[in-house]
Design a protein around this motif. Structure first.
Motif, PDB file in Angstrom:
ATOM      1  N   PRO A   5      -1.288  -9.054  -0.904  1.00 14.75           N
ATOM      2  CA  PRO A   5      -0.858  -7.449  -0.830  1.00 14.75           C
ATOM      3  C   PRO A   5      -1.078  -7.044   0.635  1.00 14.75           C
ATOM      4  CG  PRO A   5      -3.324  -7.864  -1.541  1.00 14.75           C
ATOM      5  CD  PRO A   5      -2.642  -9.176  -1.262  1.00 14.75           C
ATOM      6  N   ILE A   6      -0.446  -5.916   1.049  1.00 10.20           N
ATOM      7  CA  ILE A   6      -0.879  -5.347   2.196  1.00 10.20           C
ATOM      8  C   ILE A   6      -0.415  -3.702   2.096  1.00 10.20           C
ATOM      9  CG2 ILE A   6       1.681  -5.552   3.059  1.00 10.20           C
ATOM     10  CD1 ILE A   6       0.722  -5.834   5.782  1.00 10.20           C
ATOM     11  N   LEU A   7      -1.533  -3.062   2.577  1.00  7.05           N
ATOM     12  CA  LEU A   7      -1.510  -1.668   2.680  1.00  7.05           C
ATOM     13  C   LEU A   7      -0.503  -0.922   3.709  1.00  7.05           C
ATOM     14  CD1 LEU A   7      -3.852  -2.362   0.789  1.00  7.05           C
ATOM     15  CD2 LEU A   7      -4.859  -0.100   1.522  1.00  7.05           C
ATOM     16  N   PHE A   8       0.268   0.217   3.402  1.00  8.22           N
ATOM     17  CA  PHE A   8       1.024   0.928   4.202  1.00  8.22           C
ATOM     18  C   PHE A   8       0.943   2.279   3.903  1.00  8.22           C
ATOM     19  CE2 PHE A   8       3.207  -3.141   5.201  1.00  8.22           C
ATOM     20  CZ  PHE A   8       3.501  -3.005   6.561  1.00  8.22           C
ATOM     21  N   SER A   9       1.048   3.320   4.883  1.00  2.00           N
ATOM     22  CA  SER A   9       0.970   4.688   4.879  1.00  2.00           C
ATOM     23  C   SER A   9       2.233   5.182   4.208  1.00  2.00           C
ATOM     24  CB  SER A   9       0.560   5.384   5.940  1.00  2.00           C
ATOM     25  OG  SER A   9       1.445   5.082   7.112  1.00  2.00           O
ATOM     26  N   LEU A  84       4.387 -10.990   1.498  1.00  2.00           N
ATOM     27  CA  LEU A  84       3.439  -9.640   1.378  1.00  2.00           C
ATOM     28  C   LEU A  84       3.716  -8.342   0.589  1.00  2.00           C
ATOM     29  CD1 LEU A  84       2.660  -9.210   5.181  1.00  2.00           C
ATOM     30  CD2 LEU A  84       1.805 -10.635   3.670  1.00  2.00           C
ATOM     31  N   TRP A  85       3.220  -8.199  -0.644  1.00  2.00           N
ATOM     32  CA  TRP A  85       3.685  -7.377  -1.500  1.00  2.00           C
ATOM     33  C   TRP A  85       3.050  -5.929  -1.023  1.00  2.00           C
ATOM     34  CZ3 TRP A  85       0.269  -5.195  -4.996  1.00  2.00           C
ATOM     35  CH2 TRP A  85      -0.893  -6.145  -5.571  1.00  2.00           C
ATOM     36  N   VAL A  86       3.898  -4.803  -0.721  1.00  2.00           N
ATOM     37  CA  VAL A  86       3.367  -3.559  -0.159  1.00  2.00           C
ATOM     38  C   VAL A  86       2.672  -2.520  -1.118  1.00  2.00           C
ATOM     39  CG1 VAL A  86       4.028  -1.353   0.853  1.00  2.00           C
ATOM     40  CG2 VAL A  86       5.514  -3.701   1.662  1.00  2.00           C
ATOM     41  N   LYS A  87       1.746  -2.301  -0.869  1.00  2.00           N
ATOM     42  CA  LYS A  87       0.753  -1.444  -1.699  1.00  2.00           C
ATOM     43  C   LYS A  87       0.805   0.044  -1.175  1.00  2.00           C
ATOM     44  CE  LYS A  87      -2.915  -2.955  -3.822  1.00  2.00           C
ATOM     45  NZ  LYS A  87      -4.471  -3.591  -3.876  1.00  2.00           N
ATOM     46  N   GLU A  88       1.119   1.152  -1.824  1.00  2.00           N
ATOM     47  CA  GLU A  88       1.364   2.400  -1.387  1.00  2.00           C
ATOM     48  C   GLU A  88       0.627   3.672  -2.322  1.00  2.00           C
ATOM     49  OE1 GLU A  88       5.516   4.078  -1.755  1.00  2.00           O
ATOM     50  OE2 GLU A  88       5.945   1.913  -2.213  1.00  2.00           O
ATOM     51  N   ASN A  89       0.520   4.795  -1.927  1.00  2.00           N
ATOM     52  CA  ASN A  89       0.073   5.515  -2.933  1.00  2.00           C
ATOM     53  C   ASN A  89       1.073   6.033  -3.852  1.00  2.00           C
ATOM     54  OD1 ASN A  89      -2.151   6.050  -1.201  1.00  2.00           O
ATOM     55  ND2 ASN A  89      -1.404   7.973  -0.210  1.00  2.00           N
ATOM     56  N   HIS A  90       0.352   6.207  -5.159  1.00  2.00           N
ATOM     57  CA  HIS A  90       1.471   6.406  -6.281  1.00  2.00           C
ATOM     58  C   HIS A  90       0.708   7.001  -7.572  1.00  2.00           C
ATOM     59  CE1 HIS A  90      -1.174   3.118  -6.939  1.00  2.00           C
ATOM     60  NE2 HIS A  90      -0.885   3.159  -8.191  1.00  2.00           N
ATOM     61  N   TYR A  91       1.613   7.371  -8.661  1.00  2.00           N
ATOM     62  CA  TYR A  91       1.314   7.605  -9.875  1.00  2.00           C
ATOM     63  C   TYR A  91       1.670   6.491 -10.788  1.00  2.00           C
ATOM     64  CZ  TYR A  91       0.990  12.610  -7.775  1.00  2.00           C
ATOM     65  OH  TYR A  91       0.551  13.783  -7.156  1.00  2.00           O
ATOM     66  N   LEU A  92       0.839   6.445 -11.789  1.00  4.80           N
ATOM     67  CA  LEU A  92       1.253   5.407 -13.019  1.00  4.80           C
ATOM     68  C   LEU A  92       1.289   6.338 -14.123  1.00  4.80           C
ATOM     69  CD1 LEU A  92      -1.057   2.678 -12.500  1.00  4.80           C
ATOM     70  CD2 LEU A  92       1.452   2.641 -11.890  1.00  4.80           C
ATOM     71  N   THR A  93       2.666   6.356 -14.898  1.00  4.26           N
ATOM     72  CA  THR A  93       2.775   7.027 -15.983  1.00  4.26           C
ATOM     73  C   THR A  93       3.844   5.971 -16.871  1.00  4.26           C
ATOM     74  OG1 THR A  93       3.733   9.122 -16.796  1.00  4.26           O
ATOM     75  CG2 THR A  93       5.023   8.046 -14.898  1.00  4.26           C
ATOM     76  N   HIS A 141      -5.373   0.695  -5.006  1.00  3.01           N
ATOM     77  CA  HIS A 141      -5.264   0.485  -6.479  1.00  3.01           C
ATOM     78  C   HIS A 141      -3.791   0.320  -7.025  1.00  3.01           C
ATOM     79  CE1 HIS A 141      -9.522   1.389  -6.396  1.00  3.01           C
ATOM     80  NE2 HIS A 141      -9.314   2.855  -6.098  1.00  3.01           N
ATOM     81  N   MET A 142      -3.068   0.234  -6.147  1.00  2.00           N
ATOM     82  CA  MET A 142      -1.611  -0.309  -6.826  1.00  2.00           C
ATOM     83  C   MET A 142      -1.545  -1.647  -7.325  1.00  2.00           C
ATOM     84  SD  MET A 142       2.229  -0.294  -5.028  1.00  2.00           S
ATOM     85  CE  MET A 142       2.634   1.427  -5.788  1.00  2.00           C
ATOM     86  N   PRO A 143      -1.135  -1.703  -8.940  1.00  2.00           N
ATOM     87  CA  PRO A 143      -1.215  -3.115  -9.347  1.00  2.00           C
ATOM     88  C   PRO A 143       0.029  -3.814  -8.692  1.00  2.00           C
ATOM     89  CG  PRO A 143      -0.400  -1.603 -10.808  1.00  2.00           C
ATOM     90  CD  PRO A 143      -0.687  -0.602  -9.559  1.00  2.00           C
ATOM     91  N   ARG A 144       0.260  -5.110  -8.616  1.00  2.00           N
ATOM     92  CA  ARG A 144       1.463  -5.873  -8.229  1.00  2.00           C
ATOM     93  C   ARG A 144       2.496  -5.635  -8.941  1.00  2.00           C
ATOM     94  NH1 ARG A 144       1.283 -12.197  -6.417  1.00  2.00           N
ATOM     95  NH2 ARG A 144       3.407 -12.836  -6.944  1.00  2.00           N
ATOM     96  N   TRP A 145       2.651  -5.250 -10.264  1.00  2.00           N
ATOM     97  CA  TRP A 145       4.044  -5.010 -10.689  1.00  2.00           C
ATOM     98  C   TRP A 145       4.613  -3.928 -10.467  1.00  2.00           C
ATOM     99  CZ3 TRP A 145       4.614  -0.276 -13.262  1.00  2.00           C
ATOM    100  CH2 TRP A 145       3.433   0.207 -13.860  1.00  2.00           C
ATOM    101  N   ALA A 146       3.793  -2.905  -9.890  1.00  2.00           N
ATOM    102  CA  ALA A 146       4.274  -1.414  -9.361  1.00  2.00           C
ATOM    103  C   ALA A 146       4.803  -1.752  -8.011  1.00  2.00           C
ATOM    104  CB  ALA A 146       3.139  -0.496  -9.559  1.00  2.00           C
ATOM    105  N   SER A 147       4.624  -2.628  -7.186  1.00  2.00           N
ATOM    106  CA  SER A 147       4.966  -2.647  -5.909  1.00  2.00           C
ATOM    107  C   SER A 147       6.579  -2.841  -6.039  1.00  2.00           C
ATOM    108  CB  SER A 147       4.537  -3.968  -5.279  1.00  2.00           C
ATOM    109  OG  SER A 147       5.113  -4.088  -3.814  1.00  2.00           O
ATOM    110  N   ARG A 148       7.327  -2.210  -4.899  1.00  2.00           N
ATOM    111  CA  ARG A 148       8.703  -2.334  -4.897  1.00  2.00           C
ATOM    112  C   ARG A 148       9.204  -2.743  -3.509  1.00  2.00           C
ATOM    113  NH1 ARG A 148      10.381   4.133  -3.351  1.00  2.00           N
ATOM    114  NH2 ARG A 148       8.318   4.875  -2.120  1.00  2.00           N
TER     115      ARG A 148
END
Length: 231
Positions: A5-9, A84-93, A141-148
Motif C-alpha cells: 500500500p502507499i498513501l497519497f493526499s 502499489l495500491w493507492v490509499k486515499e481518504n474515503h467514506y465506506l457505505t 484505513h482504506m481496505p485493499r478492495w476499495a483502492s481504485r
C-alpha cells in the motif's frame, strides 16, 4: 514483485487520475549517518546486485576527525516491479447488498451527494445507525478492495530532495497542463517545493533530506481486478 500500500493526499490522487503524476519521493528513514559521526559530504554509490544485497544503495562518509571511511547500506522498501495500491481518504457505505467507497478526492459533488443521500435515509429509517456511512475515513484505513489506483514501479533512485529537476517536478504533478517549456522552467520547481512543504511541513524543503524517488506507470483500477480483467 511485491504488492504494497502507499498513501497519497487528495491533490496527488487527482494528479494520478489526470495522468500527470508518474513519480513520488519519500524520505529515507532513518537518514544516513543520522547519529552525526561523520564529517564532510556523504557520497552515494550503487551497490551491484549480489546475493547479500539484491537491490541496495551504499552511503560512504569520512569519520569525524578523518581516518576511517564509514559505510551504511540502504535497501529501498519499494523496488522496480512492485505493485502499489493507492490509499486515499474515503467514506465506506453500501447499497443494501454491496459495500463500496466514496472518494474524498473526487470533491464535493461526490461526497456532498453521498452525505445528502445518507441524511435522507436517516429520516426514512431513524432506527438504523447511519454513523458508519457518515464518517470520513483517513487514507491509512482504506481496505485493499476499495483502492481504485494501482502503480507499477519502473525505476528507483536515491538522491537529495533538491536534486529534483524540472522534468522530475513535472512528473510529480506540480503543474496542470497545458503549459509551455518556458513556463515549466520557471514554475515547476517552486510549485513542487510548495507541494512538498504542504505535506511535510515548513522547512522540510530546506532540510534537503535523502529521498527515494520512485517512477511508475498508473493503472486506474483495483490491484486485484487487473489480472481478472486481463484474463
Amino acid at each position: 514483485m511485491t504488492d504494497r500500500p502507499i498513501l497519497f493526499s487528495g491533490p496527488m490522487v487527482r494528479a494520478l487520475l489526470a495522468g500527470r503524476k508518474t513519480q513520488t519521493r519519500r524520505i529515507i528513514k532513518p537518514q544516513p549517518f543520522a547519529s552525526g559521526y561523520y564529517d564532510r559530504e556523504i557520497e552515494l554509490n550503487v551497490i551491484p546486485a549480489n546475493n547479500q544485497y539484491p537491490k541496495a544503495f551504499r552511503f560512504n562518509a569520512n569519520a569525524v576527525g578523518g581516518g576511517a571511511i564509514l559505510e551504511e547500506v540502504f535497501e529501498p522498501r519499494i523496488n522496480a516491479g512492485d505493485r502499489l495500491w493507492v490509499k486515499e481518504n474515503h467514506y465506506l457505505t453500501d447499497d443494501g447488498d454491496d459495500e463500496y467507497a466514496v472518494y474524498v478526492a473526487d470533491g464535493n459533488d461526490a461526497t456532498g451527494e453521498h452525505l445528502h443521500e445518507i441524511a435522507a435515509l436517516e429520516k426514512l429509517h431513524p432506527a438504523v445507525d447511519w454513523s458508519k456511512h457518515k464518517k470520513q475515513r483517513p487514507s491509512i484505513h482504506m481496505p485493499r478492495w476499495a483502492s481504485r489506483i494501482t502503480l507499477i514501479v519502473t525505476d528507483v533512485r536515491v538522491e537529495r530532495l533538491q536534486d529534483c529537476s524540472v522534468t522530475d517536478a513535472c512528473a510529480e504533478g506540480a503543474l496542470v497542463p497545458p503549459y509551455t517549456e518556458q513556463f515549466a522552467n520557471v514554475h515547476a520547481l517552486p510549485m513542487y517545493q510548495a507541494i512538498w512543504q504542504g505535506i511535510n511541513g515548513p522547512g522540510s524543503w530546506e532540510a534537503n533530506p535523502w529521498v527515494a524517488a520512485y517512477t511508475f506507470t498508473v493503472i486506474k483500477q483495483n490491484i486485484d481486478q487487473i489480472e481478472k480483467v486481463a484474463a
